[in-house]
Design an enzyme around this catalytic site. Structure first.
Site, short mmCIF file in Angstrom:
data_model
loop_
_atom_site.label_atom_id
_atom_site.label_comp_id
_atom_site.label_asym_id
_atom_site.label_seq_id
_atom_site.Cartn_x
_atom_site.Cartn_y
_atom_site.Cartn_z
N GLU A 105 0.85 -1.20 0.00
CA GLU A 105 0.00 0.00 0.00
C GLU A 105 0.88 1.24 0.00
O GLU A 105 1.86 1.31 0.73
CB GLU A 105 -0.89 0.08 1.26
CG GLU A 105 -2.07 -0.84 1.31
CD GLU A 105 -2.90 -0.61 2.57
OE1 GLU A 105 -2.81 0.51 3.14
OE2 GLU A 105 -3.61 -1.53 2.99
N GLU A 133 -8.93 9.21 5.36
CA GLU A 133 -9.17 7.79 5.11
C GLU A 133 -10.21 7.57 4.01
O GLU A 133 -10.20 6.54 3.34
CB GLU A 133 -9.65 7.10 6.41
CG GLU A 133 -8.57 6.88 7.43
CD GLU A 133 -7.55 5.85 7.00
OE1 GLU A 133 -7.92 4.91 6.26
OE2 GLU A 133 -6.37 5.99 7.38
N GLU A 177 -13.60 5.83 -0.41
CA GLU A 177 -14.51 4.91 0.28
C GLU A 177 -15.25 5.67 1.39
O GLU A 177 -14.68 5.96 2.44
CB GLU A 177 -13.73 3.73 0.85
CG GLU A 177 -13.04 2.91 -0.23
CD GLU A 177 -12.12 1.85 0.38
OE1 GLU A 177 -12.65 0.84 0.91
OE2 GLU A 177 -10.89 2.03 0.34
N LYS A 193 -15.46 4.41 5.32
CA LYS A 193 -14.29 4.10 6.14
C LYS A 193 -14.29 4.96 7.39
O LYS A 193 -14.54 6.16 7.34
CB LYS A 193 -13.00 4.34 5.34
CG LYS A 193 -12.71 3.30 4.29
CD LYS A 193 -11.25 3.31 3.87
CE LYS A 193 -10.39 2.66 4.91
NZ LYS A 193 -8.97 2.53 4.48
#
Length: 375
Positions: A251, A314, A305, A308
């Site tokens: 990541e 995030e 997203e 999250k």
């Protein structure tokens, strides 16, 4: 005797397919998106059957995830691991190119010591199940780590694992060395920068021109934090006795939006980081300390997203927005055309081409050129 495993990561550029959202495109559309972007490697955080079916015959190579919540159960017996493989791996091969299983995510260095204890047994049981199913040469087993496993990583040559994780890390590395699995690390210059913006040069974090840092021990110069963090991992592996283990970034990314205290979380910086990262990976070159080993990385992530938890950043790491349009331009094409393109297509479909042509006459030469390009 160790089984020789096909590399789970062919190429150098991959992307993480996170799905903690209720507004992102269906998997079939994601396949279209990835093919248009010529992205051939993805990493998932689960083994969702709908997704795996959608990727059938796509040619895209996938690492699936066995979540932390399953580790205890899988560690108990080989039979449970075999059941998991029979349900989530075997039925989809070879049409869906599952090339790896990531057992857990960021377990060591985390705040749950119980999971530290069961990680290696779970890894061994999954590998044994794959071996029994004659899939161990096709599907590689791994377990990504966070930077929390390191006691220090600066300068790169000082990289070392925390003493507290070594009783678990060393036997894990020994097993991965035996089955020829790489060391996967989630590494984020963004997180390092927002934790210390006063002392870290943002240009160093973004691959932009800067003085860089000099490592006295190795006599190597680093002009970007990304490669320095990778070489810090290599140094830690060497100190632990695993100098031949390859490091792969599972990541990395940069948030395009964040809370007031998340310095540098802007669209401009996210675009800069991801564009420069993509260019660097495309060169298929190594780091200053490992120049002959091409850097491989999975970018986080395909989409923003919206569900999250945690700080605003995030929910804003996506290269694409929830509707499939690009978050910013680094050379990829989104699923949704721009608003200007949509208007022109709509005018054409409704028979307004004559009106459109008349309108174009009134515009300046520059504007005409731009609109014609869109057409």
């Amino acid at each position: 005797m160790a089984v020789l495993v096909m590399d789970a990561f062919q190429g150098t550029y991959g992307i993480n397919y996170g799905r903690i959202a209720d507004n992102i495109p269906e998997p079939e559309s994601v396949v279209t998106l990835l093919k248009a972007a010529r992205i051939r490697n993805i990493r998932m955080y689960d083994a969702d059957h709908g997704v795996l079916k959608a990727f059938k015959h796509s040619g895209i190579e996938i690492i699936i995830g066995l979540g932390n919540e399953f580790l205890k159960d899988i560690s108990v017996s080989e039979d449970r691991a075999m059941d998991w493989v029979k349900q989530n791996v075997e039925p989809f091969l070879p049409e869906t190119r599952i090339r790896g299983v990531a057992v857990g995510n960021e377990v060591l260095g985390g705040n749950n010591p119980e999971l530290w204890e069961v990680l290696l047994p779970a890894v061994k049981n999954v590998h044994h199940a794959l071996d029994q199913a004659h899939l161990a040469s096709v599907v590689q087993v791994s377990s990504p780590h966070s930077a929390a496993v390191f006691a220090t990583s600066f300068p790169p040559s000082a990289g070392a694992f925390k003493e507290s994780v070594m009783p678990y890390m060393k036997p894990l590395l020994e097993f991965f060395s035996r089955i020829h699995s790489p060391f996967y690390i989630n590494t984020y210059p963004f997180l390092a920068y927002i934790n210390d913006p006063e002392h870290i040069d943002i240009n160093y974090a973004l691959f932009l021109k800067n003085p860089g840092i000099y490592d006295d021990k190795t006599n190597l110069h680093y002009d970007n934090m990304f490669e320095a963090q990778i070489d810090g991992s290599y140094a830690a592996l060497e100190k632990a006795g695993f100098g031949k283990t390859e490091v792969i970034v599972s990541e990395t990314g940069w948030a395009s939006h964040g809370d007031p205290n998340e310095a540098g979380a802007t669209v401009k910086n996210a675009r800069t980081y991801n564009l420069n990262l993509r260019r660097k990976l495309a060169k298929k070159k190594g780091t200053p300390y490992r120049p002959k080993t091409p850097v491989k990385a999975y970018v986080f992530a395909i989409f923003n997203e919206n569900l999250k938890p945690g700080p605003t950043s995030e929910r804003n790491f996506g290269l694409f927005k929830a509707d499939g349009s690009i978050s910013y331009d680094i050379g990829f094409t989104g699923l949704k055309p721009s608003s200007a393109s949509s208007l022109l297509l709509s005018l054409q479909k409704t028979g307004a081409q004559g009106w459109l042509n008349s309108l174009l006459i009134v515009y300046s030469t520059c504007t005409i050129a731009v609109l014609l390009l869109i057409l």
